[in-house]
Design a protein around this motif. Structure first.
Motif, PDB file in Angstrom:
ATOM      1  N   GLY A  58      39.888  72.223  57.667  1.00 38.83           N
ATOM      2  CA  GLY A  58      40.137  71.519  56.509  1.00 38.83           C
ATOM      3  C   GLY A  58      41.772  70.854  56.632  1.00 38.83           C
ATOM      4  O   GLY A  58      42.226  70.087  55.859  1.00 38.83           O
ATOM      5  N   ALA A 106      46.461  62.945  55.167  1.00 41.73           N
ATOM      6  CA  ALA A 106      46.407  62.551  56.848  1.00 41.73           C
ATOM      7  C   ALA A 106      45.258  63.469  57.294  1.00 41.73           C
ATOM      8  O   ALA A 106      44.526  63.226  58.103  1.00 41.73           O
ATOM      9  CB  ALA A 106      47.567  62.936  57.548  1.00 41.73           C
ATOM     10  N   ARG A 107      44.831  64.808  56.368  1.00 43.61           N
ATOM     11  CA  ARG A 107      44.005  65.743  56.754  1.00 43.61           C
ATOM     12  C   ARG A 107      42.652  65.113  56.222  1.00 43.61           C
ATOM     13  O   ARG A 107      41.615  65.790  56.845  1.00 43.61           O
ATOM     14  CB  ARG A 107      44.178  66.885  56.143  1.00 43.61           C
ATOM     15  N   CYS A 108      42.526  64.239  55.262  1.00 39.94           N
ATOM     16  CA  CYS A 108      41.165  63.719  54.740  1.00 39.94           C
ATOM     17  C   CYS A 108      40.294  62.988  55.884  1.00 39.94           C
ATOM     18  O   CYS A 108      40.720  62.408  56.478  1.00 39.94           O
ATOM     19  CB  CYS A 108      41.451  62.673  53.552  1.00 39.94           C
ATOM     20  N   PRO A 109      39.027  63.402  56.031  1.00 45.35           N
ATOM     21  CA  PRO A 109      38.227  63.237  56.960  1.00 45.35           C
ATOM     22  C   PRO A 109      37.875  61.665  56.924  1.00 45.35           C
ATOM     23  O   PRO A 109      37.713  60.944  57.989  1.00 45.35           O
ATOM     24  CB  PRO A 109      36.659  63.811  56.579  1.00 45.35           C
ATOM     25  N   THR A 165      43.406  70.171  59.380  1.00 41.72           N
ATOM     26  CA  THR A 165      43.425  69.390  60.513  1.00 41.72           C
ATOM     27  C   THR A 165      43.661  67.954  60.366  1.00 41.72           C
ATOM     28  O   THR A 165      42.853  67.447  59.821  1.00 41.72           O
ATOM     29  CB  THR A 165      42.404  69.660  61.745  1.00 41.72           C
ATOM     30  N   MET A 192      51.009  63.232  51.279  1.00 44.16           N
ATOM     31  CA  MET A 192      50.802  62.397  52.391  1.00 44.16           C
ATOM     32  C   MET A 192      50.045  63.254  53.717  1.00 44.16           C
ATOM     33  O   MET A 192      49.429  62.940  54.135  1.00 44.16           O
ATOM     34  CB  MET A 192      52.139  61.577  53.219  1.00 44.16           C
ATOM     35  N   ALA A 193      50.730  64.364  53.663  1.00 47.81           N
ATOM     36  CA  ALA A 193      49.927  65.401  54.613  1.00 47.81           C
ATOM     37  C   ALA A 193      48.776  65.586  54.473  1.00 47.81           C
ATOM     38  O   ALA A 193      47.835  65.763  55.279  1.00 47.81           O
ATOM     39  CB  ALA A 193      51.146  66.561  54.635  1.00 47.81           C
ATOM     40  N   TRP A 194      48.395  65.849  53.161  1.00 44.77           N
ATOM     41  CA  TRP A 194      46.940  65.969  52.696  1.00 44.77           C
ATOM     42  C   TRP A 194      46.149  64.989  52.941  1.00 44.77           C
ATOM     43  O   TRP A 194      45.003  64.832  53.236  1.00 44.77           O
ATOM     44  CB  TRP A 194      46.961  66.529  51.279  1.00 44.77           C
ATOM     45  N   TYR A 218      37.525  70.221  54.446  1.00 41.78           N
ATOM     46  CA  TYR A 218      38.561  69.587  53.565  1.00 41.78           C
ATOM     47  C   TYR A 218      38.669  70.241  52.142  1.00 41.78           C
ATOM     48  O   TYR A 218      39.734  70.655  51.621  1.00 41.78           O
ATOM     49  CB  TYR A 218      38.639  67.994  53.714  1.00 41.78           C
ATOM     50  N   ARG A 271      39.799  68.363  65.050  1.00 46.24           N
ATOM     51  CA  ARG A 271      38.807  68.793  64.276  1.00 46.24           C
ATOM     52  C   ARG A 271      37.319  68.917  64.842  1.00 46.24           C
ATOM     53  O   ARG A 271      36.539  69.741  64.655  1.00 46.24           O
ATOM     54  CB  ARG A 271      38.686  67.641  63.035  1.00 46.24           C
ATOM     55  N   ILE A 300      45.822  73.642  44.775  1.00 47.92           N
ATOM     56  CA  ILE A 300      46.699  72.439  44.526  1.00 47.92           C
ATOM     57  C   ILE A 300      45.394  71.494  43.930  1.00 47.92           C
ATOM     58  O   ILE A 300      46.055  70.396  43.275  1.00 47.92           O
ATOM     59  CB  ILE A 300      47.483  71.691  45.713  1.00 47.92           C
ATOM     60  N   GLU A 339      39.925  58.961  59.524  1.00 42.62           N
ATOM     61  CA  GLU A 339      39.590  58.419  60.754  1.00 42.62           C
ATOM     62  C   GLU A 339      38.863  57.229  61.023  1.00 42.62           C
ATOM     63  O   GLU A 339      39.207  56.566  61.851  1.00 42.62           O
ATOM     64  CB  GLU A 339      38.590  59.665  61.390  1.00 42.62           C
ATOM     65  N   LEU A 360      55.853  63.367  47.257  1.00 40.51           N
ATOM     66  CA  LEU A 360      55.004  62.420  48.063  1.00 40.51           C
ATOM     67  C   LEU A 360      54.656  62.843  49.738  1.00 40.51           C
ATOM     68  O   LEU A 360      53.581  62.877  50.106  1.00 40.51           O
ATOM     69  CB  LEU A 360      55.457  61.197  48.173  1.00 40.51           C
ATOM     70  N   ASP A 361      55.773  63.554  50.333  1.00 39.42           N
ATOM     71  CA  ASP A 361      55.570  64.286  51.562  1.00 39.42           C
ATOM     72  C   ASP A 361      54.491  65.055  51.938  1.00 39.42           C
ATOM     73  O   ASP A 361      53.538  64.960  52.795  1.00 39.42           O
ATOM     74  CB  ASP A 361      56.788  64.744  52.234  1.00 39.42           C
ATOM     75  N   GLU A 362      54.322  65.898  50.710  1.00 39.50           N
ATOM     76  CA  GLU A 362      53.152  66.901  50.620  1.00 39.50           C
ATOM     77  C   GLU A 362      51.866  66.140  50.559  1.00 39.50           C
ATOM     78  O   GLU A 362      50.848  66.481  51.276  1.00 39.50           O
ATOM     79  CB  GLU A 362      53.442  67.823  49.713  1.00 39.50           C
TER      80      GLU A 362
END
Lengths: 118, 403
Positions: free
Chosen positions: B387, A98-101, B389, A94-96, A33, B395, A42, A104, A90-92
């Motif tokens: 990273g 969602a990818r954050c471990p 996903t 939010m996408a990041w 990540y 993942r 970024i 889960e 904000l959309d971008e």
């Protein structure tokens, strides 16, 4: 626009950090990540935090200093890391998030950063 | 005794009449928000009335009267009569069921995908206005804060009302592009146009079914449109393979899926749709994508994948409707045919800032580097892909390929 991504990790995540079977997968997910954030150009800052039990909390009330062992609030999900990212909207962000471990098992909070003052 | 059957009738009525009623009131008032609110209120009153008392013989007529009354009192209350022509009021008073040959839902589909509306809002508007899907669910699926989605939806509806966007039959020369926008929005609603493509697999399954329902509806409303059949075929093929994608919570990529888990019923319906499409002789991107999907699905019957055909279809798709997804699809198909130079050339043709955060690109890069024997580059691309996903099962799957 700068956003803070706050990774709130669950007890299972903190346990995974040192678990013989799960530690490797746990740290590898974070490493990927952070790599992706960095390679995308970024990320302006980021830090992972030691587990909540290493925290010490301070309050000053009416001239008295109160010191307490542990984090300020006794809640299940605790701040485990923070990233500052510079993205278009904000959309971008939010996408990041969602990818954050941490998403889960725990949760991930996205907040705009206050622009520099003065 | 009454309660369960009342709820069954309500569900059925919601599915069949929500969009029709909204479309009808919208046609008469030009105000989408007012139409939706009135229909939602009509359903709310139906819940208590039908549970308590006898279920009406014609639920549609009951709901129509209730929705009309709600709309009329809202118009009176807000003095929003300016937008309503006098003859429309007569229509509102008319209690006889509508027998218009043109389904009011198609009017709504075209209004929701109107070129004057922000394209990002086409799919959310459709889901809300035509199918009555709750805004909070739409927000989660499109990964947007619920408050932001709410504001965007209100802005879009205010624009429809204030700019006087009404349904009219599109001129023949503009019909394809207008239908195209409707198809694109249904495709997005199903989850195929998501930039975070890996999470599409796990989308809210009911929402996927709503999108499938819209795709089928469009083939009923526009039976002569080849692309509408193509889109329906594409969604059905994708849906048919879904049961094999997650097995015991673990992600299984297309090439390794157990084809006995694929739904042969959905596959056959999809193939039938594609036959209908090709009989109409009007090739388009959705038919090509459906044909690619059909070749993948055919593995269930033939035991192997005809990569040669897939490459040919992708070449057509890249000519007709170039996109990042099609380029990556073509590059991975070429990899299967061991045309690595050509595959790499395609990937290199994509602009760096477009693929920077694009998970499928980095997965493809990693595979290409690995096939070419460059394990260092393969590992770097794989790290990047992991990273990017957001789906935990994907993942875990990708992590297992880390050396």
């Amino acid at each position: 626009v700068q956003y803070a991504i706050l990774a709130l990790e669950a007890p299972a995540d903190y346990a995974a950090r040192t678990d013989a079977l799960e530690a490797e997968a746990y740290w590898a997910s974070w490493a990927s990540y952070v790599t992706a954030l960095r390679e995308s150009g970024i990320m302006t800052a980021g830090a992972g935090l030691q587990p909540p039990e290493t925290a010490t909390t301070i309050r000053t009330r009416g001239g008295t200093v109160e010191v307490q062992d542990g984090p300020f609030a006794d809640v299940k999900e605790q701040l485990g890391g923070i990233f500052l990212i510079e993205v278009a909207d904000l959309d971008e962000a939010m996408a990041w998030a969602a990818r954050c471990p941490a998403a889960e098992n725990g949760s991930v909070e996205v907040r705009p950063v206050i622009p520099p003052m003065g | 005794m009454n309660a369960p059957s009342a709820d069954g009738v309500l569900d059925e009525a919601h599915r069949r009449f929500f969009g029709r009623l909204v479309g009808w009131l919208f046609r008469l008032t030009g105000d989408l928000q007012l139409a939706e609110d009135a229909v939602a209120a009509a359903f709310a009153s139906a819940v208590s009335a039908w549970r308590a008392g006898p279920i009406p013989d014609s639920p549609e007529a009951w709901l129509r009267v209730a929705a009309r009354n709600q709309a009329m009192s809202a118009l009176r209350r807000d003095q929003r009569t300016i937008a309503v022509a006098p003859e429309s009021f007569d229509d509102l008073r008319d209690e006889t069921p509508m027998t218009s040959s043109l389904d009011d839902r198609i009017a709504l589909l075209f209004v929701c995908a109107h070129p004057a509306i922000d394209p990002r809002m086409h799919a959310p508007l459709m889901l809300q206005a035509v199918l009555g899907v709750d805004a909070a669910r739409i927000a989660s699926v499109f990964l947007v804060p619920p408050s932001t989605l709410g504001q965007r939806l209100s802005r879009a509806k205010a624009k429809i009302r204030d700019a006087g966007i009404r349904y009219r039959v599109a001129e023949p020369d503009e019909l394809p592009s207008r239908v195209g926008a409707v198809l694109q929005a249904i495709y997005a609603a199903y989850g195929l146009a998501d930039p975070t493509a890996d999470s599409a697999d796990d989308r809210d399954s009911t929402l996927r079914h709503e999108a499938l329902h819209l795709a089928r509806l469009l083939t009923e409303l526009l039976p002569d449109n080849a692309e509408a059949w193509g889109l329906h075929a594409l969604l059905l093929h994708t849906e048919s393979r879904r049961p094999a994608r997650l097995v015991d919570g673990e992600f299984v990529p297309l090439g390794h899926q157990n084809t006995t888990l694929w739904s042969s019923e959905a596959r056959h319906s999809a193939d039938e749709c594609l036959r209908r499409a090709s009989a109409l002789r009007g090739i388009g991107r959705f038919q090509l994508e459906a044909a690619i999907s059909a070749v993948h699905s055919a593995r269930a019957e033939t035991g192997s994948t005809d990569w040669q055909s897939i490459v040919v279809l992708y070449r057509g798709l890249l000519q007709l409707a170039p996109s990042v997804g099609a380029t990556i699809g073509a590059a991975s198909a070429l990899m299967q045919l061991e045309q690595l130079t050509e595959s790499e050339r395609l990937l290199d043709s994509l602009p760096a800032d477009t693929v920077r955060d694009h998970q499928p690109y980095w997965v493809c890069r990693a595979r290409l580097a690995s096939v070419a024997g460059d394990s260092e580059q393969a590992q770097a691309a794989l790290q990047r892909a992991i990273g990017l996903t957001s789906n935990p099962a994907v993942r875990r799957y990708l992590r297992r390929s880390v050396a």
